[in-house]
Design a protein around this motif. Structure first.
Motif, PDB file in Angstrom:
ATOM      1  N   LEU A   1       6.055  40.461 -33.255  1.00  0.00           N
ATOM      2  CA  LEU A   1       7.411  40.146 -32.815  1.00  0.00           C
ATOM      3  C   LEU A   1       8.261  39.669 -33.986  1.00  0.00           C
ATOM      4  O   LEU A   1       9.420  40.073 -34.164  1.00  0.00           O
ATOM      5  N   ALA A   2       7.655  38.797 -34.819  1.00  0.00           N
ATOM      6  CA  ALA A   2       8.380  38.276 -35.979  1.00  0.00           C
ATOM      7  C   ALA A   2       8.796  39.414 -36.914  1.00  0.00           C
ATOM      8  O   ALA A   2       9.948  39.484 -37.359  1.00  0.00           O
ATOM      9  N   ARG A   3       7.862  40.319 -37.187  1.00  0.00           N
ATOM     10  CA  ARG A   3       8.165  41.450 -38.080  1.00  0.00           C
ATOM     11  C   ARG A   3       9.245  42.350 -37.478  1.00  0.00           C
ATOM     12  O   ARG A   3      10.096  42.872 -38.204  1.00  0.00           O
ATOM     13  N   LYS A   4       9.206  42.505 -36.167  1.00  0.00           N
ATOM     14  CA  LYS A   4      10.218  43.340 -35.495  1.00  0.00           C
ATOM     15  C   LYS A   4      11.627  42.822 -35.772  1.00  0.00           C
ATOM     16  O   LYS A   4      12.575  43.597 -35.913  1.00  0.00           O
ATOM     17  N   PHE A   5      11.745  41.491 -35.876  1.00  0.00           N
ATOM     18  CA  PHE A   5      13.061  40.897 -36.133  1.00  0.00           C
ATOM     19  C   PHE A   5      13.265  40.527 -37.604  1.00  0.00           C
ATOM     20  O   PHE A   5      14.121  39.710 -37.940  1.00  0.00           O
ATOM     21  N   GLY A   6      12.451  41.132 -38.470  1.00  0.00           N
ATOM     22  CA  GLY A   6      12.661  41.011 -39.910  1.00  0.00           C
ATOM     23  C   GLY A   6      12.109  39.757 -40.570  1.00  0.00           C
ATOM     24  O   GLY A   6      12.467  39.448 -41.704  1.00  0.00           O
ATOM     25  N   LEU A   7      11.233  39.027 -39.875  1.00  0.00           N
ATOM     26  CA  LEU A   7      10.671  37.805 -40.458  1.00  0.00           C
ATOM     27  C   LEU A   7       9.361  38.102 -41.175  1.00  0.00           C
ATOM     28  O   LEU A   7       8.543  38.889 -40.703  1.00  0.00           O
ATOM     29  N   LYS A   8       9.151  37.443 -42.310  1.00  0.00           N
ATOM     30  CA  LYS A   8       7.906  37.624 -43.062  1.00  0.00           C
ATOM     31  C   LYS A   8       6.784  36.824 -42.415  1.00  0.00           C
ATOM     32  O   LYS A   8       7.015  35.786 -41.793  1.00  0.00           O
ATOM     33  N   VAL A   9       5.563  37.326 -42.614  1.00  0.00           N
ATOM     34  CA  VAL A   9       4.374  36.666 -42.064  1.00  0.00           C
ATOM     35  C   VAL A   9       3.379  36.413 -43.195  1.00  0.00           C
ATOM     36  O   VAL A   9       3.058  37.319 -43.963  1.00  0.00           O
ATOM     37  N   VAL A  10       2.920  35.170 -43.309  1.00  0.00           N
ATOM     38  CA  VAL A  10       1.871  34.832 -44.270  1.00  0.00           C
ATOM     39  C   VAL A  10       0.551  35.315 -43.680  1.00  0.00           C
ATOM     40  O   VAL A  10       0.243  35.051 -42.511  1.00  0.00           O
ATOM     41  N   GLN A  11      -0.226  36.036 -44.470  1.00  0.00           N
ATOM     42  CA  GLN A  11      -1.459  36.663 -43.984  1.00  0.00           C
ATOM     43  C   GLN A  11      -2.307  35.698 -43.146  1.00  0.00           C
ATOM     44  O   GLN A  11      -2.770  34.675 -43.636  1.00  0.00           O
ATOM     45  N   PRO A  12      -2.492  35.988 -41.871  1.00  0.00           N
ATOM     46  CA  PRO A  12      -3.280  35.088 -41.017  1.00  0.00           C
ATOM     47  C   PRO A  12      -4.767  35.167 -41.367  1.00  0.00           C
ATOM     48  O   PRO A  12      -5.285  36.230 -41.731  1.00  0.00           O
ATOM     49  N   ARG A  13      -5.457  34.036 -41.240  1.00  0.00           N
ATOM     50  CA  ARG A  13      -6.901  34.015 -41.452  1.00  0.00           C
ATOM     51  C   ARG A  13      -7.525  32.939 -40.562  1.00  0.00           C
ATOM     52  O   ARG A  13      -6.848  31.980 -40.168  1.00  0.00           O
TER      53      ARG A  13
ATOM     54  N   GLU B   1      11.270  27.818 -14.787  1.00  0.00           N
ATOM     55  CA  GLU B   1      10.662  28.888 -13.985  1.00  0.00           C
ATOM     56  C   GLU B   1       9.457  29.420 -14.744  1.00  0.00           C
ATOM     57  O   GLU B   1       9.594  29.976 -15.840  1.00  0.00           O
ATOM     58  N   LEU B   2       8.267  29.192 -14.201  1.00  0.00           N
ATOM     59  CA  LEU B   2       7.021  29.591 -14.862  1.00  0.00           C
ATOM     60  C   LEU B   2       6.491  30.876 -14.239  1.00  0.00           C
ATOM     61  O   LEU B   2       6.307  30.956 -13.027  1.00  0.00           O
ATOM     62  N   ARG B   3       6.261  31.870 -15.080  1.00  0.00           N
ATOM     63  CA  ARG B   3       5.721  33.149 -14.615  1.00  0.00           C
ATOM     64  C   ARG B   3       4.430  33.428 -15.378  1.00  0.00           C
ATOM     65  O   ARG B   3       4.477  33.792 -16.565  1.00  0.00           O
ATOM     66  N   CYS B   4       3.278  33.232 -14.725  1.00  0.00           N
ATOM     67  CA  CYS B   4       1.988  33.517 -15.341  1.00  0.00           C
ATOM     68  C   CYS B   4       1.458  34.863 -14.856  1.00  0.00           C
ATOM     69  O   CYS B   4       1.887  35.378 -13.825  1.00  0.00           O
ATOM     70  N   GLY B   5       0.508  35.408 -15.619  1.00  0.00           N
ATOM     71  CA  GLY B   5      -0.077  36.690 -15.245  1.00  0.00           C
ATOM     72  C   GLY B   5       0.860  37.858 -15.447  1.00  0.00           C
ATOM     73  O   GLY B   5       0.683  38.908 -14.829  1.00  0.00           O
ATOM     74  N   GLU B   6       1.862  37.657 -16.314  1.00  0.00           N
ATOM     75  CA  GLU B   6       2.819  38.737 -16.580  1.00  0.00           C
ATOM     76  C   GLU B   6       2.830  39.065 -18.075  1.00  0.00           C
ATOM     77  O   GLU B   6       3.248  38.255 -18.895  1.00  0.00           O
ATOM     78  N   ALA B   7       2.318  40.216 -18.404  1.00  0.00           N
ATOM     79  CA  ALA B   7       2.291  40.637 -19.806  1.00  0.00           C
ATOM     80  C   ALA B   7       3.710  40.933 -20.281  1.00  0.00           C
ATOM     81  O   ALA B   7       4.519  41.508 -19.539  1.00  0.00           O
ATOM     82  N   VAL B   8       3.977  40.513 -21.507  1.00  0.00           N
ATOM     83  CA  VAL B   8       5.287  40.787 -22.096  1.00  0.00           C
ATOM     84  C   VAL B   8       5.269  42.186 -22.680  1.00  0.00           C
ATOM     85  O   VAL B   8       4.388  42.545 -23.460  1.00  0.00           O
ATOM     86  N   GLY B   9       6.232  42.976 -22.278  1.00  0.00           N
ATOM     87  CA  GLY B   9       6.343  44.332 -22.794  1.00  0.00           C
ATOM     88  C   GLY B   9       7.379  44.407 -23.902  1.00  0.00           C
ATOM     89  O   GLY B   9       7.325  43.660 -24.872  1.00  0.00           O
ATOM     90  N   GLU B  10       8.344  45.260 -23.734  1.00  0.00           N
ATOM     91  CA  GLU B  10       9.355  45.463 -24.770  1.00  0.00           C
ATOM     92  C   GLU B  10      10.269  44.245 -24.906  1.00  0.00           C
ATOM     93  O   GLU B  10      10.666  43.624 -23.923  1.00  0.00           O
ATOM     94  N   VAL B  11      10.546  43.896 -26.151  1.00  0.00           N
ATOM     95  CA  VAL B  11      11.490  42.805 -26.457  1.00  0.00           C
ATOM     96  C   VAL B  11      12.587  43.381 -27.344  1.00  0.00           C
ATOM     97  O   VAL B  11      12.304  43.985 -28.381  1.00  0.00           O
ATOM     98  N   GLU B  12      13.838  43.213 -26.922  1.00  0.00           N
ATOM     99  CA  GLU B  12      14.964  43.763 -27.687  1.00  0.00           C
ATOM    100  C   GLU B  12      16.046  42.713 -27.871  1.00  0.00           C
ATOM    101  O   GLU B  12      16.077  41.703 -27.150  1.00  0.00           O
ATOM    102  N   HIS B  13      16.920  42.975 -28.826  1.00  0.00           N
ATOM    103  CA  HIS B  13      18.058  42.068 -29.049  1.00  0.00           C
ATOM    104  C   HIS B  13      19.322  42.904 -29.213  1.00  0.00           C
ATOM    105  O   HIS B  13      19.377  43.809 -30.046  1.00  0.00           O
ATOM    106  N   ALA B  14      20.313  42.600 -28.394  1.00  0.00           N
ATOM    107  CA  ALA B  14      21.591  43.313 -28.489  1.00  0.00           C
ATOM    108  C   ALA B  14      22.678  42.466 -27.852  1.00  0.00           C
ATOM    109  O   ALA B  14      22.437  41.748 -26.882  1.00  0.00           O
ATOM    110  N   ASP B  15      23.869  42.536 -28.443  1.00  0.00           N
ATOM    111  CA  ASP B  15      25.031  41.807 -27.911  1.00  0.00           C
ATOM    112  C   ASP B  15      24.764  40.307 -27.740  1.00  0.00           C
ATOM    113  O   ASP B  15      25.189  39.692 -26.762  1.00  0.00           O
ATOM    114  N   GLY B  16      23.989  39.747 -28.699  1.00  0.00           N
ATOM    115  CA  GLY B  16      23.736  38.307 -28.662  1.00  0.00           C
ATOM    116  C   GLY B  16      22.705  37.870 -27.640  1.00  0.00           C
ATOM    117  O   GLY B  16      22.533  36.671 -27.403  1.00  0.00           O
TER     118      GLY B  16
END
Length: 391
Positions: free
Chosen positions: A177-189, A125-140
């Motif tokens: 998003l990665a930082r929100k879930f505790g993942l480290k990010v190598v400085q982008p350039r 199911e492809l949904r284009c033109g839809e901005a992603v808002g809040e992303v959460e994780h709970a109960d798996g």
């Protein structure tokens, strides 16, 4: 109302499309979301509109990463030959340009159409033109707000790329998003990007539009391809390649006339003493460049009037002509992003985050950056396939 899926893929670019198709064809119920009005926008503009979709010389040593071994697993399990077989199964005509680079004979849109058909086969199911808002994780479950609704799934794939080419809507969303879930990010350039030169190199700005083949070097990296002088500095394939290895303060050297053997000017002096120094350079370089280099070297007149020492010094300078860039043209002109989600956080086999079960990261969002010439597409396909088979 909340819709439930087996997997939600964020980003309908190269990696996201193939990942969603792979998982869908394995019977997973997949939602593929992109904020852009249509999928595969960077694919469409790539390769001058013909999409340099892979490189037959793909190997792990042609990728930059904090962990140079990370890409080996995915690249070995989904090769350039594997993707080419997919392309050929859709009767898409292709050709090898140079250095193993494969392009569509027709349009890059054929690659997008192929990937969309693969998604359709997997009932994605492809949904284009839809901005992603809040992303959460709970109960798996990962819960994603997109457009006016929310969807959940036990697995979520981050395939939103990096911030290169922001005019196409690119951003650092994947890193947030990665930082929100505790993942480290190598400085982008910015990578695969033109380099800018300071004002004291203004002479070369007069050469804007002039191109010549060089060997560009920075540290241990070296690339032999064309370089292009621009009104801001240096570009062309050789410079884009070396830019991925360049850091502020580094010198980039250009070997002009790379086919000339050691001692060629002194040999030419003995063979043709009345040949002018400018003409000697002009035999292998564009006239305007030869003139500018003569001016910088301070040598004029016939070769027979110049000392062997002066000619030897000129040779040495031409073989390692130093440029000290003061920057690059940034993410706006960068073809890709170096750095990204730290590979130490991910499984090299599945691309799943080690400390966030069900969270995957693929493609340009990850700290794996290929050379110019189809390598980054091949990483997108390989990492997408790895994740798609694990979902």
């Amino acid at each position: 109302m909340i819709a439930h899926y087996d997997a939600i893929v964020l980003g309908a670019g190269a990696a996201g499309l193939l990942c969603a198709a792979t998982a869908g064809q394995r019977g997973r119920r997949v939602l593929l979301i992109d904020h852009a009005p249509e999928p595969g926008r960077k694919i469409v503009i790539s390769g001058g509109g013909r999409c340099n979709f892979t490189n037959i010389h793909t190997a792990p040593d042609r990728y930059l990463s904090s962990n140079p071994h990370f890409a080996k697993s995915a690249l070995s399990r989904y090769t350039a030959a594997d993707f080419l077989a997919l392309v050929e199964s859709y009767d898409i005509a292709w050709h090898e340009k140079t250095l193993g680079q494969l392009f569509c004979d027709g349009s890059a849109k054929q690659i997008v159409a192929m990937l969309l058909e693969e998604c359709a086969k997997g009932m994605v199911e492809l949904r284009c033109g839809e901005a992603v808002g809040e992303v959460e994780h709970a109960d798996g479950l990962y819960r994603v707000r997109h457009g006016e609704q929310s969807s959940t799934a036990p697995a979520m794939v981050v395939a939103t790329g990096g911030p290169s080419i922001p005019k196409m809507g690119a951003s650092g969303f994947a890193y947030d998003l990665a930082r929100k879930f505790g993942l480290k990010v190598v400085q982008p350039r910015p990578a695969l990007v033109p380099l800018t030169l300071p004002g004291d190199e203004a002479l070369f700005r007069e050469l804007s539009g002039v191109s010549t083949e060089i060997v560009a070097r920075c540290g241990k990296a070296a690339f032999r391809e064309a370089a292009l002088f621009t009104h801001r500095g240096l570009s062309g394939p050789a410079i884009l390649q070396i830019s991925s290895y360049w850091k502020r303060g580094d010198t980039v050297t250009a070997q002009f006339l790379p086919d000339r053997p050691d001692g060629w000017l002194r040999t030419l002096k003995r063979e043709r003493p009345r040949l002018s120094f400018r003409k000697a350079l002009g035999d292998g370089l564009p006239e305007r460049l030869a003139e500018a280099l003569c001016g910088r070297l301070g040598l004029e007149g016939e070769l027979g009037t110049l000392t062997d020492k002066a000619l030897g010094s000129a040779e040495a300078r031409l073989a390692r002509w130093p440029f000290l860039p003061d920057g690059s043209e940034g993410f706006a002109k960068a073809e890709v992003t170096a750095g990204g989600i730290d590979t130490a956080e991910l499984s090299s086999k599945t691309m799943e985050a080690k400390r966030a079960p069900g969270l995957y990261a693929i493609g340009e969002a990850v700290d794996v950056t290929g050379w110019l010439g189809g390598y980054n597409f091949q990483w997108a396909w390989a990492s997408a396939r790895a994740a798609g088979l694990a979902l």
